[in-house]
Design a protein around this motif. Structure first.
Motif, PDB file in Angstrom:
ATOM      1  N   HIS A   1       0.626   6.640 -45.874  1.00 54.82           N
ATOM      2  CA  HIS A   1       1.998   6.109 -45.914  1.00 54.82           C
ATOM      3  C   HIS A   1       2.630   6.107 -44.531  1.00 54.82           C
ATOM      4  CE1 HIS A   1       3.066  10.369 -45.647  1.00 54.82           C
ATOM      5  NE2 HIS A   1       2.364  10.594 -46.740  1.00 54.82           N
ATOM      6  N   ALA A   2       2.150   5.325 -43.610  1.00 54.52           N
ATOM      7  CA  ALA A   2       2.780   5.236 -42.295  1.00 54.52           C
ATOM      8  C   ALA A   2       4.155   4.592 -42.429  1.00 54.52           C
ATOM      9  CB  ALA A   2       1.906   4.425 -41.347  1.00 54.52           C
ATOM     10  N   ILE A   3       5.142   5.173 -41.730  1.00 48.67           N
ATOM     11  CA  ILE A   3       6.499   4.642 -41.799  1.00 48.67           C
ATOM     12  C   ILE A   3       7.059   4.507 -40.391  1.00 48.67           C
ATOM     13  CG2 ILE A   3       6.884   5.684 -44.062  1.00 48.67           C
ATOM     14  CD1 ILE A   3       8.558   7.862 -42.727  1.00 48.67           C
ATOM     15  N   VAL A   4       8.135   3.736 -40.267  1.00 46.96           N
ATOM     16  CA  VAL A   4       8.800   3.617 -38.973  1.00 46.96           C
ATOM     17  C   VAL A   4       9.579   4.905 -38.707  1.00 46.96           C
ATOM     18  CG1 VAL A   4       8.899   1.104 -39.030  1.00 46.96           C
ATOM     19  CG2 VAL A   4      10.776   2.424 -40.034  1.00 46.96           C
ATOM     20  N   PRO A   5       9.887   5.226 -37.443  1.00 48.30           N
ATOM     21  CA  PRO A   5      10.397   6.561 -37.106  1.00 48.30           C
ATOM     22  C   PRO A   5      11.895   6.751 -37.229  1.00 48.30           C
ATOM     23  CG  PRO A   5      10.027   5.315 -35.107  1.00 48.30           C
ATOM     24  CD  PRO A   5       9.557   4.443 -36.241  1.00 48.30           C
ATOM     25  N   PHE A   6      12.598   5.852 -37.905  1.00 50.48           N
ATOM     26  CA  PHE A   6      14.054   5.835 -37.784  1.00 50.48           C
ATOM     27  C   PHE A   6      14.791   6.759 -38.743  1.00 50.48           C
ATOM     28  CE2 PHE A   6      12.442   1.734 -36.269  1.00 50.48           C
ATOM     29  CZ  PHE A   6      12.734   1.918 -34.928  1.00 50.48           C
ATOM     30  N   PHE A   7      14.071   7.558 -39.515  1.00 53.09           N
ATOM     31  CA  PHE A   7      14.711   8.649 -40.243  1.00 53.09           C
ATOM     32  C   PHE A   7      14.149   9.985 -39.768  1.00 53.09           C
ATOM     33  CE2 PHE A   7      17.403   7.987 -44.161  1.00 53.09           C
ATOM     34  CZ  PHE A   7      18.100   9.174 -44.031  1.00 53.09           C
ATOM     35  N   GLY A   8      13.274   9.924 -38.762  1.00 52.36           N
ATOM     36  CA  GLY A   8      12.688  11.146 -38.237  1.00 52.36           C
ATOM     37  C   GLY A   8      11.874  11.894 -39.276  1.00 52.36           C
ATOM     38  N   GLN A   9      11.221  11.158 -40.194  1.00 49.03           N
ATOM     39  CA  GLN A   9      10.563  11.827 -41.308  1.00 49.03           C
ATOM     40  C   GLN A   9       9.055  11.594 -41.378  1.00 49.03           C
ATOM     41  OE1 GLN A   9      11.956  14.061 -43.803  1.00 49.03           O
ATOM     42  NE2 GLN A   9      13.277  14.097 -41.995  1.00 49.03           N
TER      43      GLN A   9
ATOM     44  N   MET B   1      13.815   3.942 -46.881  1.00 51.66           N
ATOM     45  CA  MET B   1      15.013   4.499 -46.230  1.00 51.66           C
ATOM     46  C   MET B   1      14.880   4.483 -44.710  1.00 51.66           C
ATOM     47  SD  MET B   1      16.330   7.593 -48.717  1.00 51.66           S
ATOM     48  CE  MET B   1      14.756   8.449 -48.914  1.00 51.66           C
ATOM     49  N   ALA B   2      13.664   4.653 -44.194  1.00 48.95           N
ATOM     50  CA  ALA B   2      13.462   4.602 -42.745  1.00 48.95           C
ATOM     51  C   ALA B   2      13.774   3.219 -42.199  1.00 48.95           C
ATOM     52  CB  ALA B   2      12.034   5.006 -42.401  1.00 48.95           C
ATOM     53  N   LEU B   3      13.392   2.186 -42.940  1.00 49.68           N
ATOM     54  CA  LEU B   3      13.711   0.823 -42.517  1.00 49.68           C
ATOM     55  C   LEU B   3      15.218   0.576 -42.568  1.00 49.68           C
ATOM     56  CD1 LEU B   3      10.798  -1.055 -44.319  1.00 49.68           C
ATOM     57  CD2 LEU B   3      11.137  -0.912 -41.840  1.00 49.68           C
ATOM     58  N   GLU B   4      15.890   1.110 -43.587  1.00 52.97           N
ATOM     59  CA  GLU B   4      17.339   0.970 -43.680  1.00 52.97           C
ATOM     60  C   GLU B   4      18.029   1.698 -42.526  1.00 52.97           C
ATOM     61  OE1 GLU B   4      18.259   2.542 -47.506  1.00 52.97           O
ATOM     62  OE2 GLU B   4      17.158   0.978 -48.580  1.00 52.97           O
ATOM     63  N   ASN B   5      17.505   2.844 -42.156  1.00 54.30           N
ATOM     64  CA  ASN B   5      18.127   3.620 -41.082  1.00 54.30           C
ATOM     65  C   ASN B   5      17.968   2.954 -39.721  1.00 54.30           C
ATOM     66  OD1 ASN B   5      19.678   6.006 -41.326  1.00 54.30           O
ATOM     67  ND2 ASN B   5      18.257   7.081 -39.973  1.00 54.30           N
ATOM     68  N   TYR B   6      16.967   2.087 -39.597  1.00 53.86           N
ATOM     69  CA  TYR B   6      16.785   1.303 -38.370  1.00 53.86           C
ATOM     70  C   TYR B   6      18.032   0.468 -38.101  1.00 53.86           C
ATOM     71  CZ  TYR B   6      14.559  -2.236 -35.329  1.00 53.86           C
ATOM     72  OH  TYR B   6      14.234  -3.090 -34.306  1.00 53.86           O
ATOM     73  N   VAL B   7      18.526  -0.206 -39.152  1.00 56.16           N
ATOM     74  CA  VAL B   7      19.737  -1.024 -39.008  1.00 56.16           C
ATOM     75  C   VAL B   7      20.929  -0.130 -38.684  1.00 56.16           C
ATOM     76  CG1 VAL B   7      21.283  -2.635 -40.177  1.00 56.16           C
ATOM     77  CG2 VAL B   7      18.811  -2.739 -40.605  1.00 56.16           C
ATOM     78  N   GLU B   8      21.011   1.023 -39.362  1.00 56.65           N
ATOM     79  CA  GLU B   8      22.137   1.928 -39.140  1.00 56.65           C
ATOM     80  C   GLU B   8      22.186   2.403 -37.691  1.00 56.65           C
ATOM     81  OE1 GLU B   8      23.096   6.461 -40.499  1.00 56.65           O
ATOM     82  OE2 GLU B   8      22.918   4.986 -42.115  1.00 56.65           O
TER      83      GLU B   8
END
Length: 512
Positions: A349-357, A408-415
């Motif tokens: 499950h690789a994710i983008v880093p924008f929730f630091g998770q 949620m990480a993708l959503e946090n990118y916009v935030e």
């Protein structure tokens, strides 16, 4: 072709990154005989690549460290710097946005490079065998346990902790050779977002995979210690310069410097968030035009950050010449192949880093997998059926949560790119913090707090996602009665908040 019968070891781990090294450490300490195969050389002998993102370790991920001795956990945490919130540089004075209710809730900023070196050393100390320079070529699944084929350099036996020369004949040709490993136990794939094990399982029809790349990439931008100190850069904050379709971030290191990361569209035509101020900004354009173009871009958009980066010349050279990293999401639909193999961490499950998770989710994987192995396949009684039960339960428990944090990480990118600079968003975050610190705080936690400080019987990622949507709607309602972020605590209508929580969240979420 050189053959190894690894029947003496119950578990083979592919990948010596953060998750693989932590898992190897924990399993070896629990009595499993563990061998780790890593594609690259020993990171302890390799300088940092200049394409790193400092990690944010949160309480959720750090629970996995309870599986380690207290002294090891203490030494690991000494690698980090406490971070209590965001510092937003949007024009004017920087604005602080707290992560949790107060300073008792914090994250750690940790160098990925230093943490990985630490965990590899701990895995060796625990008794795991690490073999570096082994590139996976194939996985055979026909037998009770897999057969792995690696390409390894002829010189591999001379590397630190790599190969037992008694097991590997060498032909003095200097060419890369094949090493075939007949595993005596299951394979755990911890080899990252580009997992070769996952690709092999997919090719064999054992695993379906969906992946998508973000239209943005990233580069490291270093904030030297002297410049950061001279500029009064706050060490307890995640510094963010939000600029619409691009942003700069900085996290503190132990030595007083900061590791910065700039995120930007790869190609200007990819813009989905571009505004007038940042239209046309892309790595392709900056790299094609060189240092002078990078300097002009930085002076236009990040003038307040330039002194902290050591001046425009040093910053422009980093932007133009540092290697570019990719950002993407990988979702494996199947994580387990009976008792033969299982995917963990970014391999699943690789994710983008924008929730630091990313690391925290991987460490939570370790915690859950070890718990299930204890239940179904402890070292003294491990069997194919036991491994199969543990792996199936692991996938069932973790996959919904991995999917939730990916979203949620993708959503946090916009935030982080845009919303943090918006006055209305800052007002809502102030209302959210005021509500957490009100008498209703036991019944309300922000989505960020649920994500970072939940887990271990508290709020899962999936629950945080569902609850977060409802709770943000409540915050928006309450914000209508507040005139400014500074007045949020004084003007919060606690009676209205209590009514909304009772109506929309009849079962209060457990605290984090």
């Amino acid at each position: 072709r050189h053959f190894m019968a690894d029947g003496s070891q119950p578990i083979t781990i592919v990948g010596a990154g953060l998750v693989g090294a932590l898992l190897a450490t924990v399993l070896a300490r629990r009595g499993y005989r563990v061998t780790v195969y890593e594609r690259y050389g020993d990171i302890r002998a390799i300088p940092s690549s200049g394409r790193s993102i400092n990690l944010v370790a949160t309480a959720r991920g750090l629970r996995a460290l309870t599986l380690l001795p207290d002294d090891v956990r203490a030494r690991l945490l000494e690698l980090g710097v406490r971070v209590t919130g965001r510092v937003i540089h949007a024009g004017g004075e920087p604005i602080f946005q707290r992560y949790g209710k107060d300073d008792s809730e914090f994250n750690y900023s940790i160098s990925r490079y230093e943490l990985n070196k630490f965990l590899i050393s701990e895995a060796e100390a625990a008794g795991a065998t690490l073999r570096f320079g082994h590139r996976l070529l194939g996985v055979e699944l026909e037998g009770e346990y897999p057969v792995l084929t690696f390409a390894a350099p002829h010189e591999a036996s001379g590397q630190r902790g790599v190969l037992d020369s008694a097991l590997h004949a060498e032909d003095n040709t200097g060419a890369e050779r094949e090493v075939v490993v007949r595993c005596g136990g299951p394979v755990v794939a911890a080899d990252g977002g580009g997992s070769a094990v996952r690709q092999a399982l997919s090719s064999a029809g054992a695993c379906a995979v969906h992946s998508s790349l973000l239209d943005s990439g990233y580069k490291e931008m270093s904030f030297p210690r002297a410049a950061a100190e001279a500029g009064g850069m706050t060490r307890h904050g995640l510094h963010i310069w939000p600029r619409g379709s691009h942003m700069l971030m900085g996290l503190a290191n132990l030595d007083g410097s900061f590791t910065g990361t700039i995120y930007m569209l790869n190609q200007a035509g990819d813009a989905t968030l571009a505004d007038d101020a940042s239209a046309g900004a892309s790595f392709d354009h900056v790299e094609a035009q060189g240092v002078a173009s990078a300097a002009a871009f930085l002076e236009a958009h990040y003038a307040t950050a330039l002194p902290l980066l050591g001046g425009v010349e040093a910053a422009a050279r980093q932007l133009a010449e540092n290697p570019r990293g990719i950002l993407g999401t990988v979702r494996a639909r199947q994580w387990a192949v009976g008792g033969k193999a299982v995917l963990v961490g970014d391999a699943a499950h690789a994710i983008v880093p924008f929730f630091g998770q990313g690391m925290n989710c991987g460490f939570e994987d370790v915690h859950e997998l070890v718990r299930l192995l204890d239940e179904h396949a402890a070292p003294a009684v491990a069997s194919p059926a036991g491994y199969a039960a543990a792996f199936a339960a692991f996938e069932a428990a973790r996959k919904p949560n991995a999917d939730a944090i990916a979203d949620m990480a993708l959503e946090n990118y916009v935030e982080m790119q845009s919303s943090t600079a918006d006055p209305q968003f800052r007002l809502c975050k102030a209302v959210e913090n005021a509500l957490e610190n009100s008498p209703l705080g036991a019944r309300f936690r922000s989505r960020y707090a649920m994500v970072c400080y939940g887990g271990a019987g508290n709020v899962t990622y999936a629950n945080a996602q569902a609850l977060g949507r409802v709770q943000w709607e409540i915050v928006l309602e309450l914000a209508k009665g507040v005139s400014s972020a500074e007045e949020a605590a004084a003007q919060l209508d606690v009676a209205q908040a209590e009514r909304l929580l009772a109506e929309r969240l009849p079962a209060p979420p457990k605290g984090g």
